[in-house]
Design an enzyme around this catalytic site. Sequence first.
Site, mmCIF file in Angstrom:
data_model
loop_
_atom_site.group_PDB
_atom_site.id
_atom_site.type_symbol
_atom_site.label_atom_id
_atom_site.label_comp_id
_atom_site.label_asym_id
_atom_site.label_seq_id
_atom_site.Cartn_x
_atom_site.Cartn_y
_atom_site.Cartn_z
ATOM 1 N N PHE A 136 0.852 -1.178 0.000
ATOM 2 C CA PHE A 136 0.000 0.000 0.000
ATOM 3 C C PHE A 136 0.898 1.241 0.000
ATOM 4 C CE2 PHE A 136 -2.960 3.114 1.803
ATOM 5 C CZ PHE A 136 -4.060 2.881 0.987
ATOM 6 N N ASP A 173 2.082 -5.666 7.598
ATOM 7 C CA ASP A 173 0.867 -4.842 7.580
ATOM 8 C C ASP A 173 -0.307 -5.810 7.401
ATOM 9 O OD1 ASP A 173 -1.365 -3.408 6.623
ATOM 10 O OD2 ASP A 173 -0.134 -1.882 5.650
ATOM 11 N N TYR A 218 -11.060 -0.717 10.565
ATOM 12 C CA TYR A 218 -12.290 -0.257 9.911
ATOM 13 C C TYR A 218 -12.675 -1.133 8.721
ATOM 14 C CZ TYR A 218 -8.399 2.217 7.665
ATOM 15 O OH TYR A 218 -7.195 2.532 7.099
ATOM 16 N N LYS A 219 -11.846 -2.143 8.406
ATOM 17 C CA LYS A 219 -12.164 -3.015 7.271
ATOM 18 C C LYS A 219 -12.920 -4.243 7.789
ATOM 19 C CE LYS A 219 -7.953 -1.562 4.804
ATOM 20 N NZ LYS A 219 -8.484 -0.632 3.805
ATOM 21 N N ARG A 269 -12.468 -4.084 -7.395
ATOM 22 C CA ARG A 269 -12.215 -4.946 -6.225
ATOM 23 C C ARG A 269 -13.517 -5.369 -5.574
ATOM 24 N NH1 ARG A 269 -8.341 -2.480 -1.750
ATOM 25 N NH2 ARG A 269 -10.151 -1.122 -1.546
HETATM 26 C C1 LIG Z 1 -2.609 -2.143 3.336
HETATM 27 C C2 LIG Z 1 -2.845 -0.784 3.903
HETATM 28 N N1 LIG Z 1 -1.869 -0.179 4.607
HETATM 29 C C3 LIG Z 1 -2.018 1.051 5.126
HETATM 30 C C4 LIG Z 1 -3.205 1.757 4.965
HETATM 31 C C5 LIG Z 1 -3.315 3.135 5.557
HETATM 32 O O1 LIG Z 1 -4.128 3.104 6.667
HETATM 33 P P1 LIG Z 1 -4.526 4.438 7.473
HETATM 34 O O2 LIG Z 1 -5.309 5.297 6.533
HETATM 35 O O3 LIG Z 1 -5.367 3.931 8.605
HETATM 36 O O4 LIG Z 1 -3.283 5.103 7.937
HETATM 37 C C6 LIG Z 1 -4.261 1.158 4.258
HETATM 38 C C7 LIG Z 1 -5.528 1.876 4.078
HETATM 39 O O5 LIG Z 1 -6.466 1.414 3.501
HETATM 40 C C8 LIG Z 1 -4.074 -0.137 3.706
HETATM 41 O O6 LIG Z 1 -5.030 -0.731 2.997
#
Ligand SMILES: Cc1ncc(COP(=O)(O)O)c(C=O)c1O
Length: 397
Positions: free
Chosen positions: A113, A184, A209-210, A356
Amino acid sequence: MTDFAATKAQFHLPDGIIYLDGNSLGPLPKAAAERARRVIEKEWGDLLIRAWNQAGWMDQPRRVGDRIAGLIGAPPGAVVMGDTLSIKMYQALASALEMRPGRRVILSDSGNFPSDLYMADGLIRSLGRAHVLKIVEPEAVEDAIDDSLAALMLTHVDYGTGLMHDMARLTAKAQARGALAIWDLAHSAGAVPVDLAGCGADFAAGCTYKYLNGGPGAPAFIYVRPDHFEEARPALSGWLGHEAPFAFDLDYRPARGVERMRVGTPSVVQMSILETALDIWDHVDMAGLRARSIELTELFIREVEARCPELSLSSPRDAKMRGSQVSFRFAQGYALMQALIARGVIGDFRAPDRMRFGFAPLYIDASDVRRAVETLAEILSERAWDRPEYLRRETVT
Ligand SMILES: Cc1ncc(COP(=O)(O)O)c(C=O)c1O
């Protein structure tokens, strides 16, 4: 055995909607609104400042962390809540780099990400010690692990394709070469079985939140392997990570356990909603959830490939290598997703051309999957996506 009809009944799912976007924002648990009302009216409203002690607000990041620990194979006391996932990844990486002072390379992959990569980049600049962020293709990660690595930093389940890395194998290889492994778990926690302790992972972080349905802005979590507690010095040394916050010492002394990764005042209302959302997991067995998730993703892939030949699969075909989401490519994927949403099937879109779909067995069943594919096939056969209003990009895709 999990009763998935019972778990589904615990969510507010609007009439006529099939929700395949719980990999982005989980739906509202019915009990959440009542809990939020209680926190606001009874705890904040009536108890005021006393609620930090009397309603257990101060211990909540650790208490909720213990419940998350149970879902990701971590022992009690190794997970704490707070901040956002981007911040927790920064903290994990900063501690890891400090624990490997002689090494300069952070290895990640092109499926990570972007926020994780941006945070690494920012940290490297602040440290000013010539660290290098090396990014390889997901398939090339294993071969790229060598003795130069300070840290391997990966997203376990790729947010775009759903590709799931072999956590045990990659962690073992990184550690054998003297590096630390940071995971992560954004698309893993509540989606697939995770065994942090069994894999010996050094650090992990994730959002809630997912698949954990904590609501928009729900706090992140961070895991630190217990034998690193003493050595993992927090880069973001806020007062609530201090050994004795209410001593108000002028010098920072990190708390003994994972609490050292706390920073400042937690988001109590949001964390209370999450705490209630986690009740649903008390009656869920992870192996059963994984089996159901595989059934749903297999069914979806089979049906889409049979009825929508215009789309091409961009997720691994082998279920063992896939998380709980499926992506398909289509040149006009954004417009097609908008048309699908307009007919009540909600997924999302990730540039350049990926649609997705997330499958959370807690509230999605096989009949939802069949109806979703029927709607998709209808739209394609009518070319109903080809309308100007579906081509106009919104801020959040
Ligand atoms: C794999 C991954 N890492 C990091 C993040 C970033 O998360 P945050 O916005 O809570 O900092 C996300 C957000 O969707 C994500 O999907």
